[in-house]
Design a protein around this motif. Structure first.
Motif, PDB file in Angstrom:
ATOM      1  N   LEU A 539       0.901  -1.369  -0.085  1.00 26.49           N
ATOM      2  CA  LEU A 539      -0.158   0.040  -0.166  1.00 26.49           C
ATOM      3  C   LEU A 539       0.950   1.420   0.148  1.00 26.49           C
ATOM      4  CD1 LEU A 539      -2.839  -0.922   2.503  1.00 26.49           C
ATOM      5  CD2 LEU A 539      -3.038  -0.873   0.107  1.00 26.49           C
ATOM      6  N   LEU A 540       1.879   1.168   0.845  1.00 27.52           N
ATOM      7  CA  LEU A 540       2.847   2.363   0.746  1.00 27.52           C
ATOM      8  C   LEU A 540       3.649   2.709  -0.589  1.00 27.52           C
ATOM      9  CD1 LEU A 540       4.493   1.831   4.288  1.00 27.52           C
ATOM     10  CD2 LEU A 540       3.171   3.726   3.643  1.00 27.52           C
ATOM     11  N   ASP A 541       3.795   1.505  -1.237  1.00 30.47           N
ATOM     12  CA  ASP A 541       4.526   1.690  -2.662  1.00 30.47           C
ATOM     13  C   ASP A 541       3.393   2.109  -3.517  1.00 30.47           C
ATOM     14  OD1 ASP A 541       6.614   1.011  -4.059  1.00 30.47           O
ATOM     15  OD2 ASP A 541       5.572  -0.270  -5.181  1.00 30.47           O
ATOM     16  N   ILE A 542       2.235   1.850  -3.509  1.00 31.95           N
ATOM     17  CA  ILE A 542       1.181   2.425  -4.291  1.00 31.95           C
ATOM     18  C   ILE A 542       0.885   3.920  -4.143  1.00 31.95           C
ATOM     19  CG2 ILE A 542      -1.357   2.292  -4.751  1.00 31.95           C
ATOM     20  CD1 ILE A 542      -1.352  -0.742  -4.268  1.00 31.95           C
ATOM     21  N   GLY A 543       1.207   4.372  -2.919  1.00 35.65           N
ATOM     22  CA  GLY A 543       0.998   5.624  -2.471  1.00 35.65           C
ATOM     23  C   GLY A 543       2.149   6.478  -2.486  1.00 35.65           C
ATOM     24  N   SER A 544       3.313   6.101  -3.041  1.00 35.48           N
ATOM     25  CA  SER A 544       4.550   6.816  -2.965  1.00 35.48           C
ATOM     26  C   SER A 544       4.937   7.849  -3.857  1.00 35.48           C
ATOM     27  CB  SER A 544       5.747   5.566  -3.084  1.00 35.48           C
ATOM     28  OG  SER A 544       5.678   5.190  -4.502  1.00 35.48           O
ATOM     29  N   LYS A 545       4.052   7.793  -4.783  1.00 42.63           N
ATOM     30  CA  LYS A 545       4.240   8.958  -5.927  1.00 42.63           C
ATOM     31  C   LYS A 545       4.083  10.324  -5.395  1.00 42.63           C
ATOM     32  CE  LYS A 545       2.884   6.041  -9.800  1.00 42.63           C
ATOM     33  NZ  LYS A 545       2.131   5.837 -10.941  1.00 42.63           N
ATOM     34  N   PHE A 547       2.138  12.897  -2.117  1.00 42.35           N
ATOM     35  CA  PHE A 547       1.416  13.120  -0.737  1.00 42.35           C
ATOM     36  C   PHE A 547      -0.095  12.621  -1.207  1.00 42.35           C
ATOM     37  CE2 PHE A 547       4.426  16.786   0.474  1.00 42.35           C
ATOM     38  CZ  PHE A 547       5.486  15.912   0.756  1.00 42.35           C
ATOM     39  N   THR A 548      -0.635  13.294  -2.291  1.00 46.89           N
ATOM     40  CA  THR A 548      -1.917  13.029  -2.533  1.00 46.89           C
ATOM     41  C   THR A 548      -2.290  11.396  -2.883  1.00 46.89           C
ATOM     42  OG1 THR A 548      -1.996  15.021  -3.836  1.00 46.89           O
ATOM     43  CG2 THR A 548      -3.955  13.861  -4.281  1.00 46.89           C
ATOM     44  N   HIS A 549      -1.271  10.967  -3.363  1.00 45.69           N
ATOM     45  CA  HIS A 549      -1.759   9.202  -3.653  1.00 45.69           C
ATOM     46  C   HIS A 549      -1.612   8.782  -2.364  1.00 45.69           C
ATOM     47  CE1 HIS A 549      -0.445  10.464  -7.899  1.00 45.69           C
ATOM     48  NE2 HIS A 549      -0.816   8.997  -7.965  1.00 45.69           N
ATOM     49  N   LEU A 550      -0.621   8.897  -1.195  1.00 46.72           N
ATOM     50  CA  LEU A 550      -0.688   8.658  -0.135  1.00 46.72           C
ATOM     51  C   LEU A 550      -1.952   8.644   0.640  1.00 46.72           C
ATOM     52  CD1 LEU A 550       0.660   7.029   2.643  1.00 46.72           C
ATOM     53  CD2 LEU A 550       1.620   9.441   3.056  1.00 46.72           C
ATOM     54  N   ILE A 551      -2.569   9.764   0.419  1.00 44.53           N
ATOM     55  CA  ILE A 551      -3.792  10.147   1.391  1.00 44.53           C
ATOM     56  C   ILE A 551      -4.767   9.441   0.703  1.00 44.53           C
ATOM     57  CG2 ILE A 551      -5.563  12.021   1.833  1.00 44.53           C
ATOM     58  CD1 ILE A 551      -3.016  13.790   1.974  1.00 44.53           C
ATOM     59  N   THR A 552      -4.958   9.116  -0.859  1.00 49.91           N
ATOM     60  CA  THR A 552      -5.951   8.651  -1.410  1.00 49.91           C
ATOM     61  C   THR A 552      -5.866   6.978  -0.968  1.00 49.91           C
ATOM     62  OG1 THR A 552      -5.738   9.917  -3.335  1.00 49.91           O
ATOM     63  CG2 THR A 552      -6.953   7.730  -3.897  1.00 49.91           C
ATOM     64  N   VAL A 553      -4.645   6.425  -0.994  1.00 45.63           N
ATOM     65  CA  VAL A 553      -4.586   5.017  -0.222  1.00 45.63           C
ATOM     66  C   VAL A 553      -5.246   4.916   1.034  1.00 45.63           C
ATOM     67  CG1 VAL A 553      -2.954   3.090   0.056  1.00 45.63           C
ATOM     68  CG2 VAL A 553      -3.098   4.352  -2.119  1.00 45.63           C
ATOM     69  N   LEU A 554      -4.893   5.709   1.842  1.00 46.29           N
ATOM     70  CA  LEU A 554      -5.132   5.526   3.164  1.00 46.29           C
ATOM     71  C   LEU A 554      -6.989   5.815   3.492  1.00 46.29           C
ATOM     72  CD1 LEU A 554      -2.404   7.451   4.874  1.00 46.29           C
ATOM     73  CD2 LEU A 554      -2.720   5.000   4.958  1.00 46.29           C
ATOM     74  N   GLU A 555      -7.168   6.636   2.595  1.00 42.54           N
ATOM     75  CA  GLU A 555      -8.784   7.050   2.578  1.00 42.54           C
ATOM     76  C   GLU A 555      -9.456   5.759   2.127  1.00 42.54           C
ATOM     77  OE1 GLU A 555      -9.428  10.438   0.414  1.00 42.54           O
ATOM     78  OE2 GLU A 555      -9.118  11.811   2.257  1.00 42.54           O
ATOM     79  N   ILE A 593       3.309   8.682   9.140  1.00 40.98           N
ATOM     80  CA  ILE A 593       2.936   8.328  10.741  1.00 40.98           C
ATOM     81  C   ILE A 593       1.862   9.402  11.038  1.00 40.98           C
ATOM     82  CG2 ILE A 593       3.587   8.388  12.864  1.00 40.98           C
ATOM     83  CD1 ILE A 593       6.157   7.001  11.906  1.00 40.98           C
ATOM     84  N   ASP A 594       1.923  10.638  10.728  1.00 38.42           N
ATOM     85  CA  ASP A 594       0.875  11.809  11.085  1.00 38.42           C
ATOM     86  C   ASP A 594      -0.598  11.280  10.481  1.00 38.42           C
ATOM     87  OD1 ASP A 594       0.635  14.194  12.366  1.00 38.42           O
ATOM     88  OD2 ASP A 594      -0.076  14.741  10.279  1.00 38.42           O
ATOM     89  N   ARG A 595      -0.364  10.895   9.080  1.00 41.60           N
ATOM     90  CA  ARG A 595      -1.597  10.822   8.236  1.00 41.60           C
ATOM     91  C   ARG A 595      -2.658   9.548   9.172  1.00 41.60           C
ATOM     92  NH1 ARG A 595      -4.648  14.420   7.311  1.00 41.60           N
ATOM     93  NH2 ARG A 595      -3.188  15.191   8.880  1.00 41.60           N
ATOM     94  N   MET A 596      -1.621   8.543   9.277  1.00 44.22           N
ATOM     95  CA  MET A 596      -2.150   7.316   9.987  1.00 44.22           C
ATOM     96  C   MET A 596      -2.892   7.609  11.225  1.00 44.22           C
ATOM     97  SD  MET A 596       0.612   4.383   8.707  1.00 44.22           S
ATOM     98  CE  MET A 596       0.592   3.932   6.919  1.00 44.22           C
ATOM     99  N   MET A 597      -2.047   8.404  12.065  1.00 45.55           N
ATOM    100  CA  MET A 597      -2.690   8.659  13.211  1.00 45.55           C
ATOM    101  C   MET A 597      -3.936   9.665  13.046  1.00 45.55           C
ATOM    102  SD  MET A 597      -0.942  11.175  16.438  1.00 45.55           S
ATOM    103  CE  MET A 597      -2.186  11.273  18.103  1.00 45.55           C
ATOM    104  N   GLY A 598      -4.113  10.519  12.097  1.00 43.94           N
ATOM    105  CA  GLY A 598      -5.326  11.000  11.886  1.00 43.94           C
ATOM    106  C   GLY A 598      -6.412  10.485  11.640  1.00 43.94           C
ATOM    107  N   TYR A 599      -6.201   9.261  10.741  1.00 51.52           N
ATOM    108  CA  TYR A 599      -7.292   8.138  10.419  1.00 51.52           C
ATOM    109  C   TYR A 599      -7.553   7.130  11.426  1.00 51.52           C
ATOM    110  CZ  TYR A 599      -7.049  10.298   5.848  1.00 51.52           C
ATOM    111  OH  TYR A 599      -7.022  11.173   4.583  1.00 51.52           O
ATOM    112  N   ARG A 600      -6.930   7.296  12.632  1.00 51.89           N
ATOM    113  CA  ARG A 600      -7.047   6.360  13.869  1.00 51.89           C
ATOM    114  C   ARG A 600      -6.352   5.128  13.418  1.00 51.89           C
ATOM    115  NH1 ARG A 600      -8.446   8.511  18.844  1.00 51.89           N
ATOM    116  NH2 ARG A 600      -9.712  10.656  18.378  1.00 51.89           N
ATOM    117  N   LEU A 601      -5.468   5.015  12.460  1.00 54.18           N
ATOM    118  CA  LEU A 601      -4.725   3.710  12.268  1.00 54.18           C
ATOM    119  C   LEU A 601      -3.756   3.666  13.259  1.00 54.18           C
ATOM    120  CD1 LEU A 601      -4.688   4.051   8.321  1.00 54.18           C
ATOM    121  CD2 LEU A 601      -6.711   3.143   9.936  1.00 54.18           C
TER     122      LEU A 601
END
Length: 859
Positions: A539-545, A547-555, A593-601
């Motif tokens: 998942l991190l590799d898919i969202g590595s391109k 910040f927007t890709h990372l947030i999209t994957v996490l959402e 890590i900050d985004r994952m904390m924001g999404y309560r992961l």
């Protein structure tokens, strides 16, 4: 903007309204003429706008005071109302504790006295009211000495007003002003001396600051001895003195000072400390001088009070032009003083940038103002800023850890606006220092932050004059994917599964479909831990391109991560995988890590555990990477509580309004229903049926709204209660981890208070001198000198273990100081579980210093 508004606003400026003329007398005459003509039609608007200008452009107060004095000759009633409004505003400011408004209004009324608008006796009465309140507050029998910060503030307000009117007071009421001066001296004799060591920018007490009140008093005494002559305060009223004396002097109504809270019923270090913290938070010191420039850099013929006055001007401009950076820079370079003050301006700006416990405004504001000042004064200010940076760099080892972080962020951002130009060859010698030396770490962190703001090759190019510094550049920000074409060959089966998952996600399946695939394909064959690694890395590799890709994957697939990381242990593994994947990018690690904390992961407790893992602990003194992630986690938890409190405060006001609306609509309905009377036993409709229907509908609607607001309030209060429990757990976990890692490295102390055999003398400390750790001036040693008894001007000779202890203690102090408002409510539990009697004295000093808590617990 109407003509009179423009003339009031721009008085004293070099602008078109005044024909580019800078003569104060002509400005005042022109402004007075324009305003006088409009008084009859716009008197109320002029009154309010003039007061607003005086409050928000306080360096122009002498000009506004003279204009008011001239208006007093034409319209005494207008000026009487202005004086009454000023008195009302001052009283409101005192009641609400609006420190800046109190200070500026007191200056304004002093200037009005100079313009013969107010009686000098009324000003003296105002001063004595403030002084009496201050003296009562610090009286141990009648007042509450733990609120000395309030008393000090009142005395500072009096002292800071005297340069604007001391000469007139001495001339007109010499006995009364002498009485005020004697009263201030008496107050200083009974107040407690404060050094503010917990808020000192420099850890080394030898460069520590003087008590601010005592310092200001000494400057005022020097001014008094000089006949109250001061060059940095314009005195335009003198040009109109022959006219102003014929005006009526109005009386200034009495003011009253709010009493501080009652002292705690049971005196203890905790109860006293809580009150002192509350007082310091409300009446905080607005300036702590850095003294980073030698005296030779300042004008030699200026008086001590001139420095204070220019600092006041600069701080006021920063205050009132927050959000308007160009206007701020414009006014900062055009202060009404007859000498150059570039060095003083730079030192004041850096003092605010590094102010503890926190600056009045966001760091970006100071960054932008400094940039604009460099552009406004290209021949002078950039060199002064460079000198300030060099001076701070020389003292970086003594700089508070939080201030080091701020300086790193500011400097990298500043350079990014000037093509990253800096004579790096001057600092190339840091490569010869140990990897833990603060100067080397500072250069390393600045370069890392520059890469974030630009790109690696650009930053490398900027250090071409010192190519050896490339060693300190971070690695290129490339991901470290375990299942890539090369690395994945060692784990072919997992690489295949990762590819399958990647192909599955390219089809944009729902999260539950991915979870089903994982439960059916991965977990049965690979187990939970390998499954977690494969899923997270993919998942991190898919969202590595981006910040927007990372947030999209996490959402989209955050539920997938939450499913396999359901407890704290799994979340710890999740953080390790994030750190592993982004091993070459501290920025992306922190963001993920900050985004994952924001999404309560990820929970904040899991982040604390990870930060204090052995691998990260070893970096505490050489890298900001773990501290950045920890700061983000604590800050996010703290901000959540602050936001909830603001929402609850707003909802409580909403409940009151909803209750009033519901009560009003109910009363209107009942009043209409009363008109339904009985005539001969039959009801008679006294109101329009349609109006009755509307009233009934409105009453029902307002009642529903009231219930809805109450429900929202209850829900937010429940969330706040949960958030408070969460931050309590976070605080205990944080300090227990600090205790664990520090006790492993800090030296043992014997029962007699001596160092146990086998430890370096450089770490020695005597417990019998515990009280001296609070008063470092008396002992002549700071914690810095205790830990590092071998400081020389040569190579950095602090050992790695010593530097690790200094850095970790410094960061712990910074956390204690920054989040003191949340620590104090939980201090009893912290005392019971962490700050026990046998705690190491350096650990205690660090925490207590951040909290401004007396180390000997004597109140």
């Amino acid at each position: 903007m109407s003509s009179w508004r423009s003339f009031l606003l721009r008085i004293g400026d070099k602008c078109s309204e005044y024909g580019a003329n800078t003569d104060f007398k002509e400005h005042i005459e022109t402004c007075y003429g324009v305003v006088r003509r409009e008084l009859e039609h716009s008197g109320d608007d002029i009154l309010l706008y003039l007061l607003q200008c005086a409050e928000q452009l306080p360096h122009k107060i002498p000009l506004y005071g003279t204009v008011v004095g001239l208006l007093n000759l034409e319209d005494e009633d207008f000026v009487r109302r202005l004086v009454e409004k000023t008195q009302t505003n001052l009283q409101d400011a005192l009641n609400s504790g609006n420190c800046n408004r109190i200070r500026i209004l007191l200056r304004f009324v002093t200037v009005l006295m100079c313009s013969k608008v107010l009686q000098p006796g009324a000003i003296v009465v105002t001063f004595e009211t403030l002084l009496s309140s201050a003296a009562t507050t610090v009286d141990e029998e009648k007042g509450n000495p733990y609120w000395q910060a309030q008393a000090d503030f009142y005395v500072i307000c009096i002292l800071s007003s005297l340069p604007w009117g001391g000469a007139e007071l001495l001339e007109q009421v010499p006995e009364e002003i002498d009485r005020v001066m004697v009263g201030i001296e008496a107050y200083l004799s009974i107040r407690r001396h404060t050094s503010g060591t917990g808020y000192s920018v420099f850890e080394d007490s030898e460069t520590g600051e003087a008590d601010f009140v005592e310092d200001l008093w000494s400057r005022i005494q020097a001014l008094s001895n000089n006949g109250w002559k001061v060059d940095s305060v314009p005195r335009p009223h003198l040009s109109f003195e022959a006219l102003l004396v014929s005006g009526k002097s109005h009386d200034f109504g009495p003011i009253s000072c709010p009493e501080p809270p009652c002292p705690p019923s049971s005196l203890s270090g905790i109860t006293c400390g809580k009150q002192m913290h509350e007082a310091e938070s409300k009446y905080h010191q607005r300036l702590r001088r850095l003294n980073i420039f030698p005296a030779s850099k300042f004008e030699q013929d200026i008086q001590p009070i001139d420095r204070f006055i220019v600092e006041e001007y600069l701080l006021d401009v920063l205050l009132f032009f927050n959000g308007s950076r160009k206007e701020c820079a414009f006014y900062m370079v055009g202060l009404p003083v007859p000498f150059r003050y570039e060095y003083l301006m730079a030192e004041t700006l850096f003092s605010q940038l590094l102010l503890l416990p926190k600056p009045p405004f966001k760091q970006i504001y100071y960054t932008l103002v400094i940039i604009d000042l460099c552009k406004a004064l290209p021949g002078a200010f950039p060199a002064v800023v460079a000198a300030a940076v060099r001076s701070l760099f020389e003292k970086i080892a003594e700089l508070d850890m939080e201030c080091r972080s701020r300086l790193t962020l500011w400097f990298s951002h500043h350079l990014s606006n000037f093509q990253f130009f800096w004579p790096w060859e001057e600092w190339a010698y840091v490569l010869d220092l140990p990897k833990w030396a603060p100067q080397r770490v500072f250069v390393q962190e600045v370069l890392e932050r520059e890469v974030r703001l630009s790109y690696w090759d650009k930053v490398k190019q900027s250090i071409e004059n010192a190519p050896a510094l490339e060693e300190l550049l971070p690695p290129r920000s490339l991901p470290n994917f375990k299942y890539g074409p090369e690395d994945g060959k060692e784990r072919p089966e997992q690489q295949t599964l990762s590819s399958e998952l990647s192909n599955l996600i390219k089809g944009r399946p729902l999260a539950r479909e991915v979870i089903s695939w994982i439960e059916e394909t991965l977990i049965p064959t690979q187990g939970v831990e390998v499954t977690l690694t494969v899923v997270v890395q993919t998942l991190l590799d898919i969202g590595s391109k981006s910040f927007t890709h990372l947030i999209t994957v996490l959402e989209r697939y955050g539920q997938v991560i939450a499913k396999i990381c359901s407890d704290e242990d799994k979340q710890l593994l999740l953080i390790e995988e994030v750190s592993s994947y982004w091993n070459n990018s501290a920025q992306m690690t922190a963001i993920a890590i900050d985004r994952m904390m924001g999404y309560r992961l990820i929970s904040n407790l899991a982040i604390v555990r990870w930060v204090f893992s052995p691998e990260n602990v070893e970096q505490f003194h050489t890298s900001d990477r773990p501290w950045e992630i920890l700061r983000n986690a604590v800050s996010k938890t703290y901000n959540r509580i602050c936001d909830l409190r603001k929402e609850i405060s707003s909802l409580k006001k909403g409940v009151v309004l909803a209750e009033e609306a519901a009560t009003k609509s109910k009363a209107e309905l009942e009043a209409a229903e009363v008109k339904l009377s009985l005539v001969n036993g039959e009801p008679v409709l006294g109101e329009n049926p349609m109006r009755m229907k509307r009233l009934k509908s409105h009453a029902e609607k307002t009642k529903e709204e009231e219930i809805s607001v109450r429900d929202s309030l209850e829900a937010k209060e429940a969330l706040l209660a949960r958030a408070i429990d969460e931050i309590e757990a976070l605080i205990l976990s944080l300090y227990k981890n600090f205790l664990r890692v520090l006790m492993e490295r800090l030296p043992d102390v014997s029962i007699e208070g001596k160092l146990q055999p086998g430890h370096s003398d450089a770490m020695a400390i005597d417990l019998e001198d515990a009280s001296a750790m609070e008063g470092e001036k008396e002992s002549g040693k700071s914690i810095k000198s205790q830990l590092n008894g071998r400081r020389t001007s040569g190579p950095y000779d602090v050992g790695e273990k010593e530097q690790w202890c200094l850095s970790t203690l410094g960061f712990m102090k910074a956390f204690s100081r920054q989040y003191a408002s949340e620590l104090w409510p939980h201090i009893e539990k912290l005392d019971a579980e962490v700050l026990t009697e046998n705690i190491h004295p350096l650990f205690r000093k660090s925490v207590y210093g951040g909290l401004l808590r007396p180390i000997n617990e004597i109140c």
